[in-house]
Scaffold this motif. Structure first.
Motif, mmCIF file in Angstrom:
data_model
loop_
_atom_site.group_PDB
_atom_site.id
_atom_site.type_symbol
_atom_site.label_atom_id
_atom_site.label_comp_id
_atom_site.label_asym_id
_atom_site.label_seq_id
_atom_site.Cartn_x
_atom_site.Cartn_y
_atom_site.Cartn_z
ATOM 1 N N UNK A 163 0.771 -1.146 0.080
ATOM 2 C CA UNK A 163 -0.027 -0.173 0.031
ATOM 3 C C UNK A 163 1.023 1.148 -0.055
ATOM 4 N N UNK A 164 1.966 1.304 -0.765
ATOM 5 C CA UNK A 164 2.921 2.337 -0.918
ATOM 6 C C UNK A 164 3.820 2.503 0.340
ATOM 7 N N UNK A 165 4.079 1.590 1.298
ATOM 8 C CA UNK A 165 4.812 1.725 2.427
ATOM 9 C C UNK A 165 5.763 0.683 2.458
ATOM 10 N N UNK A 166 7.110 0.902 2.627
ATOM 11 C CA UNK A 166 8.184 -0.218 2.318
ATOM 12 C C UNK A 166 8.419 -0.620 3.707
ATOM 13 N N UNK A 167 8.256 -1.797 3.814
ATOM 14 C CA UNK A 167 8.724 -2.459 5.107
ATOM 15 C C UNK A 167 10.233 -2.081 5.697
ATOM 16 N N UNK A 168 10.085 -1.975 6.966
ATOM 17 C CA UNK A 168 11.717 -1.473 7.400
ATOM 18 C C UNK A 168 11.548 0.068 7.585
ATOM 19 N N UNK A 169 10.537 0.671 6.833
ATOM 20 C CA UNK A 169 10.416 2.216 7.127
ATOM 21 C C UNK A 169 9.034 2.650 7.502
ATOM 22 N N UNK A 170 8.195 1.715 8.056
ATOM 23 C CA UNK A 170 6.590 2.083 8.178
ATOM 24 C C UNK A 170 6.512 1.264 9.795
ATOM 25 N N UNK A 171 5.590 2.139 10.627
ATOM 26 C CA UNK A 171 4.899 1.300 11.563
ATOM 27 C C UNK A 171 4.163 0.248 11.128
ATOM 28 N N UNK A 172 4.666 -1.107 11.497
ATOM 29 C CA UNK A 172 3.892 -2.276 10.938
ATOM 30 C C UNK A 172 2.517 -2.168 11.406
ATOM 31 N N UNK A 173 2.225 -2.035 12.689
ATOM 32 C CA UNK A 173 1.149 -1.994 13.351
ATOM 33 C C UNK A 173 0.010 -1.399 12.782
ATOM 34 N N UNK A 174 0.348 -0.106 12.518
ATOM 35 C CA UNK A 174 -0.647 0.838 11.759
ATOM 36 C C UNK A 174 -0.680 0.227 10.551
ATOM 37 N N UNK A 175 0.136 -0.331 9.722
ATOM 38 C CA UNK A 175 0.090 -0.783 8.339
ATOM 39 C C UNK A 175 -1.080 -1.795 8.258
ATOM 40 N N UNK A 176 -0.853 -2.843 9.317
ATOM 41 C CA UNK A 176 -1.638 -4.050 9.394
ATOM 42 C C UNK A 176 -3.169 -3.961 9.492
#
Length: 270
Positions: free
Chosen positions: A74-87
């Motif tokens: 969704x436009x966000x690279x893993x390692x540079x994003x809050x994964x809890x918010x992304x999920x």
């Protein structure tokens, strides 16, 4: 909360994995896997047991990070994003849902609004949330059993309940890990029909479904990726990938592939 950086029009990139490796305890589980999924596409991840399907899905769902390579969700690279918010932007369906209490179908669907397994203490659903829950329960054909409790549900009813739950936050991406596991033929057909109807009603929805049975693919499946030993054997539109030659190579066994009325069948002896 982060917002998905996603084009509003069909064609926006929802998932992009580029040469992804995943290594655990010295063992390579994924080997240079690349995949690009666009808005409105419905992908199937297929391969034999141990091929890496669920492992790849765990990266696409932001539950694992690649050892090497990059993964954008969704436009966000893993390692540079809050994964809890992304999920919270992703609808995820796991048939092994770890619910322990005897909640009703409606209550379980409402937990999708809070992103929790159990109902949050002192949390009260608003009118919009209650209305959306009832709409999703109807979409999944569960209205007659909306008051039934989890231990009373069949495996198929549980699966459709979990899909409704995953759709509560109106995600742009839906990930399904072997949703037809343990279903009899009738329950499987109800589930697949519900998925086809959902995809028709939500043309902006993108989905990825893991299975190792071609009979478990909805007719609305648009693309497929074949995994073997953690590596991509073939990837692209279903007509190009789900062929006798490629599926036989993926499973290392002669398998004849046919399609009738939009559904696939696989029989030995390709």
């Amino acid at each position: 909360m982060i917002e998905p950086n996603l084009d509003a029009t069909t064609g926006g990139v929802v998932l992009n994995a580029d040469k992804v490796d995943l290594v655990r305890a010295g063992r390579t589980l994924l080997d240079r896997v690349s995949l690009t999924v666009l808005t409105g596409e419905h992908w199937a991840l297929l391969g034999p047991n141990g091929a890496g399907k669920s492992t790849l899905l765990s990266i696409l769902g932001a539950y694992n990070h690649p050892t090497r390579g990059t993964a954008e969700i969704l436009g966000h690279r893993l390692g540079r994003v809050d994964v809890h918010a992304l999920r919270r932007l992703i609808g995820q369906v796991n048939p092994r849902h770890p619910l322990e209490s005897a909640r009703t179908v409606r209550e379980i669907v409402l937990t999708g609004a809070t992103g929790t397994i159990e109902l949050v203490p002192r949390w009260t659903a608003g009118e919009d949330e209650l209305r959306r829950a009832d709409e999703l329960i109807a979409l999944m054909g569960l209205t007659p059993i909306a008051g039934s409790r989890w231990p009373e549900l069949s495996q198929g009813e549980r699966g459709r309940t979990l899909i409704a739950r995953a759709l509560m936050p109106e995600p742009r991406l839906l990930l399904l890990d072997e949703p037809a596991t343990g279903l009899d033929v009738a329950a499987r057909e109800l589930l697949l029909s519900a998925l086809d109807e959902l995809r028709a009603e939500r043309p902006d929805l993108t989905s990825v479904l893991v299975t190792h049975h071609l009979e478990e693919l909805p007719t609305s499946t648009t693309h497929a990726l074949l995994l073997r030993d953690g590596a991509v054997l073939a990837s692209g539109p279903t007509d190009d990938v789900l062929t006798t030659e490629l599926v036989s190579a993926c499973f290392d066994h002669p398998i004849a592939i046919a399609r009738h009325n939009g559904r696939w069948t696989a029989t030995a002896g390709g």
